[in-house]
Scaffold this active site. Structure first.
Site, PDB file in Angstrom:
ATOM      1  N   HIS A 199      52.912  -2.489   0.666  1.00 43.88           N
ATOM      2  CA  HIS A 199      52.155  -1.445   1.353  1.00 43.88           C
ATOM      3  C   HIS A 199      52.777  -1.232   2.731  1.00 43.88           C
ATOM      4  CE1 HIS A 199      48.434   0.833   2.263  1.00 43.88           C
ATOM      5  NE2 HIS A 199      48.630   0.388   3.485  1.00 43.88           N
ATOM      6  N   HIS A 222      44.505  -8.362   7.011  1.00 44.12           N
ATOM      7  CA  HIS A 222      45.376  -8.421   8.181  1.00 44.12           C
ATOM      8  C   HIS A 222      44.591  -8.668   9.458  1.00 44.12           C
ATOM      9  CE1 HIS A 222      44.150  -4.226   7.599  1.00 44.12           C
ATOM     10  NE2 HIS A 222      44.336  -4.013   8.885  1.00 44.12           N
ATOM     11  N   GLU A 265      41.520  -1.363  16.354  1.00 37.49           N
ATOM     12  CA  GLU A 265      41.430  -0.177  15.511  1.00 37.49           C
ATOM     13  C   GLU A 265      40.000   0.366  15.467  1.00 37.49           C
ATOM     14  OE1 GLU A 265      42.580  -1.600  11.701  1.00 37.49           O
ATOM     15  OE2 GLU A 265      44.592  -2.193  12.310  1.00 37.49           O
ATOM     16  N   HIS A 276      37.588  -2.729  14.425  1.00 40.15           N
ATOM     17  CA  HIS A 276      38.190  -4.037  14.200  1.00 40.15           C
ATOM     18  C   HIS A 276      39.068  -4.327  15.412  1.00 40.15           C
ATOM     19  CE1 HIS A 276      37.607  -2.454   9.958  1.00 40.15           C
ATOM     20  NE2 HIS A 276      36.758  -3.460  10.066  1.00 40.15           N
ATOM     21  N   HIS A 334      40.349  -8.414   8.800  1.00 38.37           N
ATOM     22  CA  HIS A 334      39.683  -7.415   7.962  1.00 38.37           C
ATOM     23  C   HIS A 334      40.635  -6.986   6.856  1.00 38.37           C
ATOM     24  CE1 HIS A 334      41.829  -5.252  11.137  1.00 38.37           C
ATOM     25  NE2 HIS A 334      41.848  -4.172  10.376  1.00 38.37           N
TER      26      HIS A 334
END
Length: 450
Positions: free
Chosen positions: A303, A346, A352, A376, A382
């Site tokens: 990803h 991560h 964020e 976060h 999360h």
């Protein structure tokens, strides 16, 4: 104190914004020259002894006079009255400015439901609710993040922000925005940036409107460099639109609201402030249709980092590290093989704040809904919820899959975001957010390999 007139705000004239004209950028920060009356723009000089049509010349500078040419932002406007023509400003009492940030934030993931539609008539400015922020207007570094939900147009009220530029992301309801530089109509899946100091007025074109705002105190937002991506991809400068000159020549009882050093002020003004007949320069509002974003992704495995979804950035003093990144997650193909396709679990040094414009975010099966938000912070772990993890772990990755009907975004900052006390105690906060990870199963088997 508020000078808001008691009469109901006039209904929004959607036809006015339907006919508004825009011009495409040929380069981000490009110089424009536009006039609503022919022969208004002076030739060979910015401030002639007499401006055509009896207008006044005024310069609006968004950067220091001595900023390098490639980042210098300024515009000359030619207007019916100078911007200084209004009564003295007086304090304007409004809870969202007075609400403080939490002095000791908790290291927990947070998520909120959407703002409800207000029971009382509420215009765009009065509807802001502060959710998080960092830095300070005094240092010209950092940001504040708001959510808005309005039910009436601003009528004879106008606003400008002396603390920072505003990145507005509508989630529900179209906005008709009158600015000193011209007209903008902005709908969900588009975003608009209103420069620091620009006076504007918001009409609601669909009865009510809801969305998100990032107030940027620092360096002006700009397009990121593409590096190894090359000359094409992500957001293209030619897809950003700036208004052409349009003006109001109206007298009457108007109100000018200013935000300065974290507080709101108001002044009476005897005319409509958007009276600029012509302008030239590179400091002006602009909008962007996020459906035009050219998504870049992996075509082999793993990803990609969210930096591949970067639309705009506010650079900091540290090369490669931004004060603010505006990142979007639009519809896209997922083709990586033998890969966990959603975002992995991560922890980031960056913080964020996420919002959802429509559809479903691909890392959450429920709870994160359009109009909602999550936070976060730095090193808060999360990732996908239990249902998403199980589904993605068993997906047939030999087949491509398209993520459709979705648009999520993220305001990412290099400094931790302090939630507001109001946001922490809000009934909209999902106190059980942490439960979405508690059913993640233990699969460890020391005698088995993949």
């Amino acid at each position: 104190m508020s000078l808001k007139h008691k009469a109901a705000a006039p209904a929004a004239d959607s036809s006015l914004f339907d006919q508004s004209e825009l011009q495409y950028q040929s380069g981000f920060g490009n110089d424009f020259a536009t006039e609503a009356l022919a022969g208004t723009l002076p030739v060979g000089r910015n401030s002639p002894q007499r401006v055509a049509h009896g207008l006044y010349a005024e310069q609006i500078s968004g950067t220091a006079f001595t900023a390098p040419r490639d980042v210098n932002r300024r515009s000359w406007v030619y207007r019916i009255r100078p911007g200084a023509v209004h009564s003295p400003f007086k304090p304007y009492s409004n809870a969202w400015v007075e609400e403080p940030l939490c002095a000791q934030p908790e290291p927990n993931p947070m998520r909120w439901n959407p703002l409800p539609i207000p029971a009382q008539p509420t215009d765009f400015i009065d509807s802001w609710r502060l959710f998080a922020g960092n830095g300070a207007p005094q240092s010209m570094s950092g940001c504040a993040i708001y959510m808005y939900c309005a039910t009436e147009s601003m009528g004879h009220r106008y606003f400008y922000n002396g603390d920072g530029e505003l990145l507005i992301v509508p989630q529900e309801g179209r906005l008709g925005i009158k600015t000193e530089f011209g007209l903008l109509r902005v709908e969900p899946q588009e975003m608009v940036v209103i420069p620091r100091g620009c006076r504007f007025n918001v009409s609601l074109l669909d009865g009510h409107a809801r969305g998100y705002i990032c107030e940027n105190y620092g360096a002006l937002l700009r397009l990121p460099d593409l590096g190894p991506i090359g000359s094409n991809g992500l957001a293209l400068s030619r897809d950003f639109e700036t208004p052409v000159a349009w003006y109001e020549d109206q007298e009457g009882d108007y109100e000018l609201i200013a935000k300065f050093q974290g507080a709101l002020w108001c002044a009476s003004i005897g005319h409509a402030p958007c009276d600029v007949v012509a302008w030239h320069g590179n400091y002006a509002p602009y909008k962007y249709d996020m459906r035009r974003f050219n998504t870049i992704g992996t075509i082999s495995f793993d990803h990609p980092d969210p930096s591949l979804f970067l639309v705009l950035q506010s650079p900091s003093y540290a090369p490669g590290v931004d004060d603010i990144d505006f990142v979007i997650f639009p519809p896209r193909w997922l083709v990586a093989e033998n890969t966990f396709r959603p975002p992995w679990f991560h922890r980031n040094v960056a913080s964020e704040f996420m919002g959802l414009v429509q559809g479903q975010y691909d890392a959450k099966s429920g709870g994160f809904v359009p109009g909602g938000a999550s936070l976060h912070n730095c090193m808060v772990s999360h990732g996908p919820d239990a249902e998403t993890f199980d589904k993605a772990s068993n997906e047939d990755t030999s087949q491509p899959r398209k993520v459709t009907d979705t648009l999520a975004f993220m305001f990412e900052t290099r400094v931790p975001l302090l939630p507001s006390n109001e946001a922490l105690g809000s009934p909209l906060r999902q106190k059980d957010y942490y439960l979405c990870w508690q059913s993640v199963a233990r699969h460890f088997n020391s005698g088995e390999s993949v």
